[in-house]
Design a protein around this motif. Structure first.
Motif, PDB file in Angstrom:
ATOM      1  N   LYS A   1      27.164  78.594  15.403  1.00 51.50           N
ATOM      2  CA  LYS A   1      26.260  78.240  14.310  1.00 51.50           C
ATOM      3  C   LYS A   1      25.778  79.523  13.639  1.00 51.50           C
ATOM      4  CE  LYS A   1      24.959  74.482  14.305  1.00 51.50           C
ATOM      5  NZ  LYS A   1      25.542  73.247  13.813  1.00 51.50           N
ATOM      6  N   ALA A   2      25.617  79.471  12.313  1.00 45.87           N
ATOM      7  CA  ALA A   2      25.206  80.682  11.586  1.00 45.87           C
ATOM      8  C   ALA A   2      24.030  80.403  10.660  1.00 45.87           C
ATOM      9  CB  ALA A   2      26.384  81.227  10.778  1.00 45.87           C
ATOM     10  N   ILE A   3      23.219  81.447  10.473  1.00 46.26           N
ATOM     11  CA  ILE A   3      22.107  81.427   9.523  1.00 46.26           C
ATOM     12  C   ILE A   3      22.411  82.438   8.431  1.00 46.26           C
ATOM     13  CG2 ILE A   3      19.663  81.993   9.165  1.00 46.26           C
ATOM     14  CD1 ILE A   3      19.173  81.203  12.082  1.00 46.26           C
TER      15      ILE A   3
ATOM     16  N   ASN B   1      24.739  72.216   4.826  1.00 45.33           N
ATOM     17  CA  ASN B   1      25.106  73.202   5.847  1.00 45.33           C
ATOM     18  C   ASN B   1      26.612  73.437   5.956  1.00 45.33           C
ATOM     19  OD1 ASN B   1      22.365  73.225   6.351  1.00 45.33           O
ATOM     20  ND2 ASN B   1      22.512  71.870   8.116  1.00 45.33           N
ATOM     21  N   TYR B   2      27.288  73.413   4.811  1.00 47.92           N
ATOM     22  CA  TYR B   2      28.713  73.706   4.735  1.00 47.92           C
ATOM     23  C   TYR B   2      28.966  74.599   3.523  1.00 47.92           C
ATOM     24  CZ  TYR B   2      29.456  69.660   7.837  1.00 47.92           C
ATOM     25  OH  TYR B   2      29.436  68.775   8.885  1.00 47.92           O
ATOM     26  N   VAL B   3      30.132  75.235   3.509  1.00 49.19           N
ATOM     27  CA  VAL B   3      30.611  75.912   2.305  1.00 49.19           C
ATOM     28  C   VAL B   3      31.375  74.883   1.474  1.00 49.19           C
ATOM     29  CG1 VAL B   3      32.088  77.747   1.387  1.00 49.19           C
ATOM     30  CG2 VAL B   3      30.775  78.124   3.495  1.00 49.19           C
ATOM     31  N   TYR B   4      31.068  74.829   0.175  1.00 47.91           N
ATOM     32  CA  TYR B   4      31.770  73.935  -0.747  1.00 47.91           C
ATOM     33  C   TYR B   4      32.533  74.777  -1.768  1.00 47.91           C
ATOM     34  CZ  TYR B   4      28.976  70.116   1.180  1.00 47.91           C
ATOM     35  OH  TYR B   4      28.408  69.190   2.032  1.00 47.91           O
ATOM     36  N   GLN B   5      33.377  74.128  -2.553  1.00 49.72           N
ATOM     37  CA  GLN B   5      34.044  74.813  -3.652  1.00 49.72           C
ATOM     38  C   GLN B   5      33.704  74.107  -4.952  1.00 49.72           C
ATOM     39  OE1 GLN B   5      38.020  74.642  -2.109  1.00 49.72           O
ATOM     40  NE2 GLN B   5      38.572  72.816  -3.280  1.00 49.72           N
ATOM     41  N   ALA B   6      33.657  74.877  -6.032  1.00 49.41           N
ATOM     42  CA  ALA B   6      33.290  74.334  -7.330  1.00 49.41           C
ATOM     43  C   ALA B   6      34.370  73.377  -7.818  1.00 49.41           C
ATOM     44  CB  ALA B   6      33.091  75.453  -8.333  1.00 49.41           C
TER      45      ALA B   6
ATOM     46  N   THR C   1      21.456  71.173  15.001  1.00 49.73           N
ATOM     47  CA  THR C   1      22.123  70.489  13.894  1.00 49.73           C
ATOM     48  C   THR C   1      23.541  70.120  14.350  1.00 49.73           C
ATOM     49  OG1 THR C   1      22.778  72.627  12.948  1.00 49.73           O
ATOM     50  CG2 THR C   1      20.783  71.626  12.063  1.00 49.73           C
ATOM     51  N   PRO C   2      24.177  69.126  13.709  1.00 48.08           N
ATOM     52  CA  PRO C   2      25.516  68.682  14.152  1.00 48.08           C
ATOM     53  C   PRO C   2      26.482  69.841  14.378  1.00 48.08           C
ATOM     54  CG  PRO C   2      24.690  67.195  12.485  1.00 48.08           C
ATOM     55  CD  PRO C   2      23.674  68.305  12.585  1.00 48.08           C
ATOM     56  N   ALA C   3      27.272  69.719  15.419  1.00 48.74           N
ATOM     57  CA  ALA C   3      28.110  70.821  15.897  1.00 48.74           C
ATOM     58  C   ALA C   3      29.087  71.337  14.851  1.00 48.74           C
ATOM     59  CB  ALA C   3      28.861  70.392  17.151  1.00 48.74           C
TER      60      ALA C   3
END
Length: 306
Positions: free
Chosen positions: A2-4, A180-185, A230-232
């Motif tokens: 997990k990262a902050i 809490n994810y990376v998305y793309q435009a 938070t979810p794994a």
């Protein structure tokens, strides 16, 4: 793991003095220097300087495992050079650690992205050059004024050389999705989006000293437990806030600096790491496209540009 991803914003405008009808043609100096110096110096010594010293200690004591991002406008840099140069020196020390990323934004904290693409690009380029001159970094990730973003801006931002954008995890955009994810435009798949976790950011920025808050008092171990639980499969918790949170919005007497400095120790115990926005977009794979048809921001309840 997990990262902050911590991001801290710094901005103060040039304030204008009272200008009367009879000053027209006689007085061509418009800045209120007394107010500019008074406000900036007070906030710097209550918040900016002790917060930067805390960040330096966190990096040193964690042996470089604590990492974060900072952005500051060109106009606040101009004022700091005049009134609080010692804070700029601290920011240079943070840059020299290699653990602090400086982000791109508009030079004057403007709304140019909404009305004038050429002016927007000119301001961002001027800001980029200033950041390189002061801190030796060419920003790779953009933070627009008030985290303003929409699909229309994405191709232009990518064409300017930026790999990612940080913006608001607005509920009316995300729906059931998690920030809490990376998305793309959606309009430019090569541009990655990092979205602010509104609740966990506000738990520090707004609720930390609120004695009527159900989770009061907030301790570092409790806070890290929330993130660790938070979810794994969730990748990164983006905590975006003004640096003034530390020492100004939440005064020193509340224990806010002790809370901040304790986070790396409890994070290490729970297997939570700290990353910068560039780390996130280079290491983490986007999970989906995200379409933002109308501009969003981190301002006010509506999270739009109204």
């Amino acid at each position: 793991m997990k990262a902050i991803c911590f991001y801290f914003q710094i901005h103060q405008p040039f304030r204008l003095k009272r200008y009367r009808f009879f000053d027209i043609g006689n007085d061509h100096y418009y800045d209120d220097e007394f107010t500019n110096e008074d406000i900036l110096s007070r906030i710097a010594h209550r918040s900016y300087i002790p917060a930067a010293e805390s960040l330096l200690r966190m990096i040193e004591e964690s042996k470089g495992k604590f990492r974060c991002a900072i952005s500051l406008t060109g106009v606040v840099i101009e004022q700091l050079e005049i009134y609080v140069p010692e804070f700029l020196d601290l920011l240079k020390k943070l840059a020299d650690t290699g653990c602090v990323e400086f982000l791109a934004e508009t030079y004057s904290h403007s709304l140019a992205s909404l009305i004038d693409p050429e002016e927007f690009e000119a301001q961002v380029k001027a800001h980029d050059q200033l950041i390189y001159e002061k801190f030796g970094q060419h920003p790779k990730v953009l933070r627009n004024t008030e985290l303003i973003y929409c699909d229309e801006m994405a191709p232009m931002i990518h064409s300017m050389g930026y790999k990612g954008v940080i913006t608001e995890g607005a509920k009316h955009i995300l729906g059931w999705k998690s920030p809490n994810y990376v998305y793309q435009a959606a309009s430019c798949q090569k541009l990655k989006l990092l979205l602010k976790n509104d609740k966990l950011s506000d738990d520090i920025a707004r609720n930390f000293s609120n004695t009527s808050w159900e989770a009061y008092p907030l301790t570092a171990d409790k806070y890290i437990d929330w993130i660790a639980s938070t979810p794994a499969d969730e990748q990164v918790v983006n905590l975006f806030m003004n640096l003034e949170t530390f020492g100004d919005f939440q005064p020193r007497e509340t224990g806010i600096f002790q809370f901040l400095e304790a986070l790396p120790r409890f994070a290490a115990e729970r297997g939570v790491e700290f990353i910068t926005p560039s780390d996130a977009i280079s290491k983490l794979k986007p999970v989906a496209e995200l379409s933002v048809l109308h501009p969003i921001s981190w301002a006010d309840e509506a999270r739009d540009t109204s």
